[in-house]
Design a protein around this motif. Structure first.
Motif, PDB file in Angstrom:
ATOM      1  N   GLY A   9      40.172  33.283  42.281  1.00 43.11           N
ATOM      2  CA  GLY A   9      40.197  31.962  41.662  1.00 43.11           C
ATOM      3  C   GLY A   9      39.125  31.079  42.285  1.00 43.11           C
ATOM      4  O   GLY A   9      38.105  31.580  42.770  1.00 43.11           O
ATOM      5  N   TYR A  10      39.380  29.787  42.315  1.00 41.90           N
ATOM      6  CA  TYR A  10      38.379  28.835  42.829  1.00 41.90           C
ATOM      7  C   TYR A  10      38.031  29.160  44.280  1.00 41.90           C
ATOM      8  O   TYR A  10      36.875  29.099  44.680  1.00 41.90           O
ATOM      9  N   GLY A  12      38.932  32.214  46.125  1.00 41.44           N
ATOM     10  CA  GLY A  12      38.562  33.612  46.357  1.00 41.44           C
ATOM     11  C   GLY A  12      37.191  33.965  45.814  1.00 41.44           C
ATOM     12  O   GLY A  12      36.406  34.652  46.482  1.00 41.44           O
ATOM     13  N   ILE A  31      44.629  40.566  39.757  1.00 42.97           N
ATOM     14  CA  ILE A  31      45.533  41.269  38.831  1.00 42.97           C
ATOM     15  C   ILE A  31      45.155  40.994  37.381  1.00 42.97           C
ATOM     16  O   ILE A  31      45.634  41.670  36.487  1.00 42.97           O
ATOM     17  N   ASP A  32      44.321  40.001  37.163  1.00 47.11           N
ATOM     18  CA  ASP A  32      43.910  39.641  35.807  1.00 47.11           C
ATOM     19  C   ASP A  32      42.741  40.551  35.396  1.00 47.11           C
ATOM     20  O   ASP A  32      41.580  40.318  35.750  1.00 47.11           O
ATOM     21  N   LYS A  35      39.759  39.027  33.554  1.00 43.20           N
ATOM     22  CA  LYS A  35      38.895  38.258  34.460  1.00 43.20           C
ATOM     23  C   LYS A  35      37.974  39.220  35.226  1.00 43.20           C
ATOM     24  O   LYS A  35      36.770  38.969  35.373  1.00 43.20           O
ATOM     25  N   ALA A  83      43.419  34.983  48.993  1.00 49.13           N
ATOM     26  CA  ALA A  83      43.121  33.679  48.361  1.00 49.13           C
ATOM     27  C   ALA A  83      43.990  33.567  47.119  1.00 49.13           C
ATOM     28  O   ALA A  83      43.506  33.476  45.993  1.00 49.13           O
ATOM     29  N   PRO A  85      47.424  32.170  44.776  1.00 48.99           N
ATOM     30  CA  PRO A  85      48.050  30.881  44.447  1.00 48.99           C
ATOM     31  C   PRO A  85      49.306  30.641  45.283  1.00 48.99           C
ATOM     32  O   PRO A  85      50.044  31.580  45.569  1.00 48.99           O
ATOM     33  N   SER A 120      44.895  31.023  51.683  1.00 46.42           N
ATOM     34  CA  SER A 120      45.718  30.161  50.827  1.00 46.42           C
ATOM     35  C   SER A 120      46.325  29.050  51.678  1.00 46.42           C
ATOM     36  O   SER A 120      46.464  29.194  52.896  1.00 46.42           O
TER      37      SER A 120
HETATM   38  N1  LIG Z   1      41.168  25.111  44.466  1.00 43.30           N
HETATM   39  C1  LIG Z   1      40.824  24.505  45.577  1.00 43.30           C
HETATM   40  O1  LIG Z   1      40.010  23.585  45.581  1.00 43.30           O
HETATM   41  C2  LIG Z   1      41.424  24.921  46.895  1.00 43.30           C
HETATM   42  C3  LIG Z   1      40.840  24.471  48.080  1.00 43.30           C
HETATM   43  C4  LIG Z   1      41.385  24.870  49.290  1.00 43.30           C
HETATM   44  C5  LIG Z   1      42.513  25.685  49.309  1.00 43.30           C
HETATM   45  N2  LIG Z   1      43.076  26.090  48.139  1.00 43.30           N
HETATM   46  C6  LIG Z   1      44.245  26.978  48.206  1.00 43.30           C
HETATM   47  O2  LIG Z   1      43.793  28.309  47.998  1.00 43.30           O
HETATM   48  C7  LIG Z   1      44.768  29.057  47.270  1.00 43.30           C
HETATM   49  C8  LIG Z   1      44.151  29.600  45.998  1.00 43.30           C
HETATM   50  O3  LIG Z   1      43.792  28.512  45.174  1.00 43.30           O
HETATM   51  P1  LIG Z   1      42.851  28.677  43.893  1.00 43.30           P
HETATM   52  O4  LIG Z   1      42.615  27.300  43.369  1.00 43.30           O
HETATM   53  O5  LIG Z   1      41.706  29.545  44.219  1.00 43.30           O
HETATM   54  O6  LIG Z   1      43.860  29.471  42.924  1.00 43.30           O
HETATM   55  P2  LIG Z   1      43.534  30.048  41.487  1.00 43.30           P
HETATM   56  O7  LIG Z   1      44.788  29.904  40.709  1.00 43.30           O
HETATM   57  O8  LIG Z   1      42.267  29.481  40.965  1.00 43.30           O
HETATM   58  O9  LIG Z   1      43.254  31.603  41.752  1.00 43.30           O
HETATM   59  C9  LIG Z   1      44.195  32.522  42.184  1.00 43.30           C
HETATM   60  C10 LIG Z   1      43.790  33.906  41.695  1.00 43.30           C
HETATM   61  O10 LIG Z   1      44.696  34.862  42.254  1.00 43.30           O
HETATM   62  C11 LIG Z   1      44.988  35.844  41.277  1.00 43.30           C
HETATM   63  N3  LIG Z   1      46.224  36.519  41.624  1.00 43.30           N
HETATM   64  C12 LIG Z   1      47.503  36.085  41.494  1.00 43.30           C
HETATM   65  N4  LIG Z   1      48.361  37.035  41.964  1.00 43.30           N
HETATM   66  C13 LIG Z   1      47.601  38.073  42.384  1.00 43.30           C
HETATM   67  C14 LIG Z   1      47.898  39.347  42.945  1.00 43.30           C
HETATM   68  N5  LIG Z   1      49.160  39.727  43.162  1.00 43.30           N
HETATM   69  N6  LIG Z   1      46.871  40.157  43.249  1.00 43.30           N
HETATM   70  C15 LIG Z   1      45.583  39.786  43.025  1.00 43.30           C
HETATM   71  N7  LIG Z   1      45.253  38.593  42.491  1.00 43.30           N
HETATM   72  C16 LIG Z   1      46.253  37.761  42.170  1.00 43.30           C
HETATM   73  C17 LIG Z   1      45.040  35.052  39.980  1.00 43.30           C
HETATM   74  O11 LIG Z   1      44.872  35.907  38.851  1.00 43.30           O
HETATM   75  C18 LIG Z   1      43.865  34.079  40.178  1.00 43.30           C
HETATM   76  O12 LIG Z   1      42.650  34.633  39.700  1.00 43.30           O
HETATM   77  C19 LIG Z   1      45.947  28.109  47.073  1.00 43.30           C
HETATM   78  O13 LIG Z   1      46.858  28.261  48.113  1.00 43.30           O
HETATM   79  C20 LIG Z   1      45.299  26.738  47.158  1.00 43.30           C
HETATM   80  O14 LIG Z   1      46.201  25.747  47.553  1.00 43.30           O
HETATM   81  C21 LIG Z   1      42.553  25.748  46.937  1.00 43.30           C
END
Ligand SMILES: NC(=O)c1ccc[n+]([C@@H]2O[C@H](COP(=O)([O-])OP(=O)(O)OC[C@H]3O[C@@H](n4cnc5c(N)ncnc54)[C@H](O)[C@@H]3O)[C@@H](O)[C@H]2O)c1
Length: 436
Positions: A9-10, A12, A31-32, A35, A83, A85, A120
């Motif tokens: 995601g954002y 990872g 897992i997507d 994607k 990384a 959710p 995370s």
């Molecule tokens: N977005 C931000 O700006 C930011 C900044 C700092 C910290 N964080 C933290 O980082 C973490 C991730 O945030 P994000 O925004 O990147 O989330 P996101 O929702 O953008 O991405 C999460 C990814 O994980 C994948 N996923 C879910 N379950 C999975 C599994 N079992 N195996 C493999 N992949 C799997 C999803 O398909 C998705 O692509 C969260 O804890 C968030 O609080 C986010």
């Protein structure tokens, strides 16, 4: 170094791409499957300035690969970054099912020493829970490191490449040396790599986000009072921000914070504090004030139209929770749109990047305009909800010909109230109480 990043995601995807950019071999797992397919083609699934170029380059040079096969990633790498959710559960706590679920699978798949690095945002004590879960599944040695991520969406690549600090939570010297080596290219200009225990690292992330949410909310509260007493929040921002103890950032009043982090992280820290019998009163007030703030702009619209919003058309500029991202998770625009639709209003919306994401979220309940000027066609007022740069200096004369009435509700204070008056607009900002 060979690394794997679980969750693209954002966080990872940016971390994986930036680690590949510094020469590591990175396997990204998600897992997507759709994607993963898109990423393999070099297509970036999110809007994040600079990311696509790095992604394409490192994919082409085979330093960055994508898979749905966790086993391939775990067996082939020593450092495994999570990384995943951590969304908000109903009771406010962070939902750890993804983190603990993947940790369990990693434990089962391990074929030697591994360092499991959690990026995370997770409650204090999660590193210990991950350790227990992995330990129950494997005989191999491993370490768990807490390495919270501080990147900002919209500037994520730059933040990752030049972090203001890197926090490493571990008590293992072996893991620490690997982490220091991994981050060395990113902190070579002298920004600190701060080493602490896992619990303090986990708490550092929550305390940072909660403090920033508090700073925003404090200014929003003062802005509301400015409207009552006849003062201008923008002047106060400048007056306050020049004090080095306060700092000039995060002092902009607006329609409340949103996004995928601040709301859920504030809620999770409140929950932790209550569970431990040490409730954080200040954060409870922040959470409540922020919820109220999101609706205040609609109260202004209601007042201007004497409570009659049914059948009226409004234009909305900006849907993403902040500029330079297509992310609409917890965006204040969602609250504003919902409230206006409930009043029976008709909405014409535009955002430079978040239109597709919004369509997926709210479907056809609003009209998606072809451009920002198109959104104004026949509208009785404009609401600015995200401060995209391209909205800052529009052609006000053209806007007047398109709008039914020259009325602007500026939820981000991007226009000068005096200039708007001179140009013949009825202007409502946030905390711009000064009558010239
Ligand atoms: N977005 C931000 O700006 C930011 C900044 C700092 C910290 N964080 C933290 O980082 C973490 C991730 O945030 P994000 O925004 O990147 O989330 P996101 O929702 O953008 O991405 C999460 C990814 O994980 C994948 N996923 C879910 N379950 C999975 C599994 N079992 N195996 C493999 N992949 C799997 C999803 O398909 C998705 O692509 C969260 O804890 C968030 O609080 C986010």
């Amino acid at each position: 170094m060979k690394l794997s990043v679980i969750g693209t995601g954002y966080v990872g995807l940016v971390a994986g791409t930036c680690f590949a950019e510094s020469g590591n071999d990175v396997i990204c797992v998600d897992i997507d499957a759709e994607k993963v397919e898109r990423l393999r083609r070099g297509e970036c699934p999110i809007y994040e300035p600079g990311l696509t170029d790095h992604l394409k380059k490192n994919t082409a040079e085979k330093r960055l690969t994508f898979t749905t096969d966790l086993g391939e990633a775990v067996r082939g790498t020593e450092v495994i970054l999570l990384a995943l959710p951590t969304p908000q559960s109903e009771d406010g706590s962070a939902d750890l099912q993804h983190v603990l679920g993947v940790a369990r699978q990693v434990g089962r798949l391990m074929n030697g020493y591994k360092i499991i690095v959690n990026k995370s945002t997770v409650p204090v004590g999660t590193a210990d829970r991950v350790r227990e879960v992995v330990d129950a599944e494997t005989k191999h040695e491993f370490d768990v490191v807490s390495n919270p991520e501080f990147l900002k969406e919209g500037a994520a690549v730059n933040d990752f490449m030049k972090p203001e600090r890197v926090v490493i939570g571990t008590r293992s010297q072996r893991a620490l040396e690997v982490m220091q080596d991994l981050y060395a290219p990113f902190v070579r200009t002298g920004n600190p790599l701060i080493v602490m225990d896992e619990r303090s690292a986990e708490m550092t992330k929550y305390a940072s986000n909660s403090f920033l949410a508090t700073k925003i909310t404090f200014m929003n509260e003062i802005a509301g009072l400015c409207e009552q007493v006849g003062a201008d929040i923008d002047m106060i921002r400048r007056g306050m921000g020049s004090d080095a103890r306060i700092g000039s950032q995060f002092l902009f009043a607006g329609i409340g914070y949103g996004g995928s982090c601040f709301p859920k992280d504030v809620a999770a820290l409140i929950k932790t504090s209550e569970d431990r019998g040490h409730p954080l009163q200040v954060l409870k007030a922040v959470d409540e004030a922020n919820r109220r703030q999101k609706g205040r702009i609609v109260e202004k619209v209601r007042k201007h139209f004497h409570g009659e919003l049914k059948g009226r058309t409004f234009a909305i500029w900006g849907l993403s929770f902040k500029p330079n991202t297509d992310d609409t998770r917890e965006a204040p625009s969602l609250t504003v749109i919902d409230l206006l639709l409930k009043e029976g209003s008709v909405l014409r919306v535009f955002d430079p990047e978040a239109m597709e994401e919004m369509k997926r979220r709210i479907g056809s309940s609003v009209t998606y305009a072809a451009g920002n000027y198109d959104a104004l066609q026949g509208a009785e007022a404009l609401l600015v909800l995200t401060e995209w740069n391209e909205f800052r200096r529009p052609d006000f004369d053209r806007m007047k010909t398109l709008l039914k009435a020259p009325v602007i509700f500026d939820g981000r204070n991007i226009y000068d109230p005096r200039i708007m008056r001179e140009k013949g607009f009825t202007y409502y900002g946030i905390g711009r109480g000064l009558i010239p």
